[in-house]
Enzyme design. Structure first.
Site, PDB file in Angstrom:
ATOM      1  CG  ASN A   1      54.506  67.411  30.398  1.00 29.18           C
ATOM      2  OD1 ASN A   1      53.974  67.030  29.353  1.00 29.18           O
ATOM      3  ND2 ASN A   1      55.029  68.613  30.529  1.00 29.18           N
TER       4      ASN A   1
ATOM      5  CB  SER B   1      44.192  59.088  14.510  1.00 29.96           C
ATOM      6  OG  SER B   1      42.922  59.563  14.097  1.00 29.96           O
TER       7      SER B   1
ATOM      8  CE1 TYR C   1      44.841  63.490  17.565  1.00 30.73           C
ATOM      9  CE2 TYR C   1      43.558  62.920  15.622  1.00 30.73           C
ATOM     10  CZ  TYR C   1      44.014  62.602  16.887  1.00 30.73           C
ATOM     11  OH  TYR C   1      43.653  61.422  17.472  1.00 30.73           O
ATOM     12  CB  ALA C   2      45.756  65.144   9.924  1.00 34.16           C
TER      13      ALA C   2
ATOM     14  CE  LYS D   1      47.069  60.633  17.455  1.00 33.19           C
ATOM     15  NZ  LYS D   1      47.662  59.831  18.546  1.00 33.19           N
TER      16      LYS D   1
END
Length: 252
Positions: free
Chosen positions: A62, A143, A158-159, A162
């Site tokens: 994990n 990303s 998420y943005a 990343k």
């Protein structure tokens, strides 16, 4: 055999892009410690990589649990003798498509932990061994979402994570260069994996392909070739760099 006899830790390597990277590493002679939460996938990858004549061992991990990751890092060093390469590939999460207004604090924390803090955890687990050996290659997966404030699916959390990966990559490269440690990042867009195909219909995938300059999606095995290059001694003058592998998506 660019990576012959090197020892690599690859996160998220029981499937998807991480598995493609692990296979390409084995093809190039690397011994691989596979980190993932998917025990069945790890066992399958152990067998697949061993067929290349390299050592491969799976560790159920994990990566968001700092203490667990440090313990597994020590176990890998005991099992393999050292760590030469770290590929921080694991990420994603079921809530990546939630925007700011849909997120709550728990979902935010979970996405930040999985997509950014995990890279700190994993890097901390091997960095002292790399410093001691005066050698290390680290490749972090960011990303296009981190460059555009959101990507094909990933939105606010998420943005943000990343984008943080890019800053973390540069900081590690700067701080660790005196010890012979390199750190670079890759920012992919759509690469078609079984997971992508399971979660997106063919029509949506085709629509996304058409949004790229090259009108096609990425091939994980080709992306893995770039990772091999960055992890090899051929990339002897490349650190703190970001590679966009996105079919021209970040061009707009």
């Amino acid at each position: 055999m660019r990576l012959k006899d090197k020892i690599a830790v690859i996160t998220g390597s029981a499937g998807g892009i991480g598995a493609a990277v692990a296979i390409k590493f084995a093809e190039n002679g690397a011994n691989v410690a596979l980190w993932d939460v998917n025990e069945a996938g790890l066992k399958e990858m152990e067998e697949k990589l061993s067929s290349y004549g390299v050592k491969a061992k799976g560790y159920k991990t994990n990566i968001t649990d700092y203490k667990e990751v440090q313990e597994i890092g020590l176990q890998v060093i005991q099992d393999f003798g050292r760590v030469d390469i770290l590929i921080n590939c694991a990420g994603g999460g079921r809530d990546i498509a939630l925007g700011l207004r849909e997120l709550d604090d728990e979902k935010w924390d979970r996405l930040i932990d999985l997509n950014m803090t995990s890279m700190f955890n994993c890097t901390k687990a091997v960095i002292e061994n790399m410093v001691e050996n005066k050698y290390g290659k680290i490749v972090n997966f960011s990303s296009v979402a981190g460059l555009r404030g959101g990507g094909l699916l990933g939105k606010a959390a998420y943005a943000t994570a990343k984008a943080g990966v890019i800053g973390f990559t540069k900081a590690v490269a700067k701080e660790c260069a005196p010890y012979g440690i390199y750190c670079n990042a890759i920012a992919p867009s759509l690469h078609v994996t079984p997971l992508i195909e399971a979660n997106m219909g063919a029509e949506q995938i085709e629509e996304l392909k058409n949004s790229f300059l090259l009108k096609t999606a990425g091939d994980p095995s080709k992306l893995a070739e770039l990772v091999v290059f960055l992890a090899s001694d051929d990339a002897q003058f490349i650190t703190a760099s970001l590679y966009m592998v996105d079919g021209g998506f970040s061009y707009h």
